[in-house]
Every structure is written in C-alpha cells, then in structure tokens.
Design a protein around this motif. Sequence first.
Motif, PDB file in Angstrom:
ATOM      1  N   PHE A  79       0.836  -1.201   0.000  1.00 13.06           N
ATOM      2  CA  PHE A  79       0.000   0.000   0.000  1.00 13.06           C
ATOM      3  C   PHE A  79       0.872   1.253   0.000  1.00 13.06           C
ATOM      4  O   PHE A  79       0.693   2.164  -0.822  1.00 13.06           O
ATOM      5  N   LEU A  80       1.820   1.318   0.931  1.00 11.75           N
ATOM      6  CA  LEU A  80       2.667   2.500   1.066  1.00 11.75           C
ATOM      7  C   LEU A  80       3.570   2.687  -0.152  1.00 11.75           C
ATOM      8  O   LEU A  80       3.789   3.817  -0.618  1.00 11.75           O
ATOM      9  N   LEU A  81       4.099   1.575  -0.679  1.00 17.10           N
ATOM     10  CA  LEU A  81       4.958   1.655  -1.862  1.00 17.10           C
ATOM     11  C   LEU A  81       4.198   2.220  -3.054  1.00 17.10           C
ATOM     12  O   LEU A  81       4.683   3.120  -3.755  1.00 17.10           O
ATOM     13  N   MET A  82       2.986   1.705  -3.294  1.00 18.79           N
ATOM     14  CA  MET A  82       2.196   2.179  -4.423  1.00 18.79           C
ATOM     15  C   MET A  82       1.723   3.616  -4.219  1.00 18.79           C
ATOM     16  O   MET A  82       1.635   4.384  -5.177  1.00 18.79           O
ATOM     17  N   ALA A  83       1.432   3.981  -2.965  1.00 19.68           N
ATOM     18  CA  ALA A  83       1.018   5.363  -2.697  1.00 19.68           C
ATOM     19  C   ALA A  83       2.131   6.325  -3.082  1.00 19.68           C
ATOM     20  O   ALA A  83       1.877   7.390  -3.670  1.00 19.68           O
ATOM     21  N   TYR A  84       3.379   5.953  -2.771  1.00 20.37           N
ATOM     22  CA  TYR A  84       4.504   6.825  -3.117  1.00 20.37           C
ATOM     23  C   TYR A  84       4.755   6.826  -4.621  1.00 20.37           C
ATOM     24  O   TYR A  84       4.912   7.896  -5.230  1.00 20.37           O
ATOM     25  N   LEU A  85       4.797   5.648  -5.234  1.00 16.37           N
ATOM     26  CA  LEU A  85       5.088   5.567  -6.664  1.00 16.37           C
ATOM     27  C   LEU A  85       4.031   6.280  -7.506  1.00 16.37           C
ATOM     28  O   LEU A  85       4.354   7.029  -8.430  1.00 16.37           O
TER      29      LEU A  85
ATOM     30  N   PRO B  27      -4.664   5.248 -14.335  1.00 14.78           N
ATOM     31  CA  PRO B  27      -3.420   4.526 -14.035  1.00 14.78           C
ATOM     32  C   PRO B  27      -3.566   3.520 -12.896  1.00 14.78           C
ATOM     33  O   PRO B  27      -2.971   2.447 -12.941  1.00 14.78           O
ATOM     34  N   ALA B  28      -4.361   3.855 -11.878  1.00 16.30           N
ATOM     35  CA  ALA B  28      -4.570   2.917 -10.774  1.00 16.30           C
ATOM     36  C   ALA B  28      -5.385   1.719 -11.229  1.00 16.30           C
ATOM     37  O   ALA B  28      -5.133   0.582 -10.821  1.00 16.30           O
ATOM     38  N   LEU B  29      -6.364   1.952 -12.097  1.00 16.10           N
ATOM     39  CA  LEU B  29      -7.195   0.855 -12.576  1.00 16.10           C
ATOM     40  C   LEU B  29      -6.412  -0.081 -13.495  1.00 16.10           C
ATOM     41  O   LEU B  29      -6.777  -1.242 -13.647  1.00 16.10           O
ATOM     42  N   VAL B  30      -5.333   0.434 -14.098  1.00 17.90           N
ATOM     43  CA  VAL B  30      -4.495  -0.428 -14.939  1.00 17.90           C
ATOM     44  C   VAL B  30      -3.900  -1.551 -14.108  1.00 17.90           C
ATOM     45  O   VAL B  30      -3.678  -2.661 -14.610  1.00 17.90           O
ATOM     46  N   LEU B  31      -3.651  -1.286 -12.823  1.00 14.58           N
ATOM     47  CA  LEU B  31      -3.136  -2.341 -11.934  1.00 14.58           C
ATOM     48  C   LEU B  31      -4.074  -3.534 -11.893  1.00 14.58           C
ATOM     49  O   LEU B  31      -3.643  -4.671 -11.734  1.00 14.58           O
ATOM     50  N   ILE B  32      -5.357  -3.264 -12.032  1.00 16.56           N
ATOM     51  CA  ILE B  32      -6.354  -4.336 -11.992  1.00 16.56           C
ATOM     52  C   ILE B  32      -6.152  -5.286 -13.170  1.00 16.56           C
ATOM     53  O   ILE B  32      -6.277  -6.501 -13.041  1.00 16.56           O
ATOM     54  N   LEU B  33      -5.826  -4.724 -14.316  1.00 21.59           N
ATOM     55  CA  LEU B  33      -5.656  -5.532 -15.515  1.00 21.59           C
ATOM     56  C   LEU B  33      -4.287  -6.197 -15.571  1.00 21.59           C
ATOM     57  O   LEU B  33      -4.157  -7.323 -16.048  1.00 21.59           O
ATOM     58  N   LEU B  34      -3.262  -5.506 -15.061  1.00 22.82           N
ATOM     59  CA  LEU B  34      -1.902  -6.040 -15.157  1.00 22.82           C
ATOM     60  C   LEU B  34      -1.537  -6.966 -14.007  1.00 22.82           C
ATOM     61  O   LEU B  34      -0.705  -7.857 -14.166  1.00 22.82           O
ATOM     62  N   GLY B  35      -2.150  -6.743 -12.862  1.00 26.42           N
ATOM     63  CA  GLY B  35      -1.766  -7.560 -11.720  1.00 26.42           C
ATOM     64  C   GLY B  35      -2.932  -7.877 -10.816  1.00 26.42           C
ATOM     65  O   GLY B  35      -2.908  -7.598  -9.620  1.00 26.42           O
TER      66      GLY B  35
ATOM     67  N   GLY C  91      -4.046  -8.347  -5.338  1.00 29.75           N
ATOM     68  CA  GLY C  91      -4.969  -7.948  -4.295  1.00 29.75           C
ATOM     69  C   GLY C  91      -5.302  -6.467  -4.313  1.00 29.75           C
ATOM     70  O   GLY C  91      -4.843  -5.712  -5.162  1.00 29.75           O
ATOM     71  N   ALA C  92      -6.099  -6.062  -3.333  1.00 29.13           N
ATOM     72  CA  ALA C  92      -6.636  -4.707  -3.316  1.00 29.13           C
ATOM     73  C   ALA C  92      -5.702  -3.685  -2.693  1.00 29.13           C
ATOM     74  O   ALA C  92      -5.791  -2.503  -2.997  1.00 29.13           O
ATOM     75  N   ALA C  93      -4.801  -4.111  -1.808  1.00 32.30           N
ATOM     76  CA  ALA C  93      -3.949  -3.158  -1.089  1.00 32.30           C
ATOM     77  C   ALA C  93      -3.103  -2.285  -2.014  1.00 32.30           C
ATOM     78  O   ALA C  93      -3.050  -1.065  -1.824  1.00 32.30           O
ATOM     79  N   PRO C  94      -2.411  -2.840  -3.027  1.00 31.27           N
ATOM     80  CA  PRO C  94      -1.629  -1.975  -3.917  1.00 31.27           C
ATOM     81  C   PRO C  94      -2.493  -0.969  -4.678  1.00 31.27           C
ATOM     82  O   PRO C  94      -2.079   0.173  -4.888  1.00 31.27           O
ATOM     83  N   ILE C  95      -3.677  -1.393  -5.110  1.00 34.83           N
ATOM     84  CA  ILE C  95      -4.573  -0.496  -5.831  1.00 34.83           C
ATOM     85  C   ILE C  95      -5.036   0.631  -4.907  1.00 34.83           C
ATOM     86  O   ILE C  95      -5.152   1.781  -5.322  1.00 34.83           O
ATOM     87  N   THR C  96      -5.281   0.292  -3.644  1.00 36.69           N
ATOM     88  CA  THR C  96      -5.682   1.305  -2.670  1.00 36.69           C
ATOM     89  C   THR C  96      -4.613   2.371  -2.526  1.00 36.69           C
ATOM     90  O   THR C  96      -4.895   3.570  -2.546  1.00 36.69           O
ATOM     91  N   GLY C  97      -3.359   1.935  -2.379  1.00 35.03           N
ATOM     92  CA  GLY C  97      -2.263   2.879  -2.268  1.00 35.03           C
ATOM     93  C   GLY C  97      -2.113   3.739  -3.510  1.00 35.03           C
ATOM     94  O   GLY C  97      -1.882   4.954  -3.427  1.00 35.03           O
ATOM     95  N   ALA C  98      -2.252   3.105  -4.681  1.00 39.83           N
ATOM     96  CA  ALA C  98      -2.144   3.843  -5.945  1.00 39.83           C
ATOM     97  C   ALA C  98      -3.208   4.925  -6.030  1.00 39.83           C
ATOM     98  O   ALA C  98      -2.932   6.052  -6.480  1.00 39.83           O
TER      99      ALA C  98
ATOM    100  N   ALA D 185     -10.367   4.418  -2.532  1.00 38.68           N
ATOM    101  CA  ALA D 185      -9.242   3.971  -1.712  1.00 38.68           C
ATOM    102  C   ALA D 185      -9.719   3.549  -0.329  1.00 38.68           C
ATOM    103  O   ALA D 185      -9.328   2.490   0.181  1.00 38.68           O
ATOM    104  N   ARG D 186     -10.571   4.349   0.278  1.00 36.91           N
ATOM    105  CA  ARG D 186     -11.043   4.023   1.616  1.00 36.91           C
ATOM    106  C   ARG D 186     -11.905   2.767   1.613  1.00 36.91           C
ATOM    107  O   ARG D 186     -11.798   1.907   2.500  1.00 36.91           O
TER     108      ARG D 186
END
Length: 204
Positions: free
Chosen positions: A29-35, A62-70, A74-81, A132-133
């Motif tokens: 979550f934190l990594l994706m929030a920063y990136l 760009p955040a929704l692209v995570l859904i298609l690529l990975g 799970g949901a945590a990286p998308i939340t951070g993004a 995100a919430r």
Amino acid sequence: MQKISEFVPLAGRVRSVAGRSSAAKTGLFLLMAYLFLWVPDLDFLLLDLLHHRSIVTHSVLPALVLILLGWRTGAAPITGALVGIAVHLSCDLRSPMVGYGQIWLPEPYQIPLGPFSYPWLAANAFLAFIWARRLAVRSLPDPYGSLLVAATGTITAVTYGWVNEEAVSAVIVTMAIFLLSYVGPYLSSRRQVKKDRQAKPEDG
C-alpha cells in the motif's frame, strides 16, 4: 471477501492473495502510494502521444491499470495507488488552467479542456479517495484500513503539497477534497442509523 467490483469498475477479479500478511499488504500500500504520487507526470515521457497533464494520466485510470496487469496482487496496492493519484490531482487543482496547466486530450486531438479541467481533476481526486477508503477496509482489518488511508492521505498531502509544490494552498485544497470524500459515506450511515431506529418499534 465482498466483491470489490461494487466500488471500482472492472475490478471484479481483484482479490487478496491467500496467506499475505497485513504487514505485507501495508508495505505494498505504502509503496504504491509513493510511486503513484508521481505517475500522472509520466506523460512527460510520452509527449508524442500525450500532452503534459494528459487526461489519460491525470485520472484514476493509471490505478485501474493495476487491476488488468496484476489482478492477483490484491486490493492493497490499488488502494495505495489511488491515494497517491488523488493527492497529485488535488495539488494540481491550484494551478491556473491555462497552457500546460490545463488537462489535455491525447493524440490525434491534443485539445485542452480549459475551465473544465477543474471539475475533471476534482472529480477524479474525489473518486480516488472514496475508492481507496472502501478498498482499504476490504483488504486490511477494520479500522486499521481506514486509519491507514487517513494517515497516508494526510501525510502525503502535507509533504507533497508543501515540499514539492511549495504551496500551503496545495495542502489546503488536497485536505478539503480528502475531507469531502467522507461527507457522503457519513451522511449515508446517519440515514441508515435513522432508518434502523424507526424500524425497531415496528419490529416490536
């Protein structure tokens, strides 16, 4: 786990990886929030196709692209993004919507949205904070998920708005949109509590 597709379009396949710890999810979550705080400005690398402040990168896309690529991540990286993007778009709202400050359509048009850039940025930032919430409480234990989004959103708004944008106004605008994203759910919960109280005498 309740289907995430209720809250994020195209996200029906997103699910938490079995066995992943809360600590690992928090790290992602934190990594994706920063990136993703910097992802909207990737349009600089694609100026032949995208104008700076492109409508493609300056949105929740760009955040929704995570859904298609990975989708198995799970949901945590998308939340951070979503948090990172929401903060970036909110800070961009303080710019005058002229020249490069506007939101632009991609090739073959490259036409600016002009004053409509304001509602575009505000709406996408608002939706990103809400999604995100809602995703956080489904990927992390409650209330930890909600608190993580609140803390990350606040700290990122202050550091990015103050340090990178060098403007207190960027912090104020971001925090205003962040807090507004809580108004709808709060009013909805109040209405539900009121309905439950009204229904109790009838049940008795």
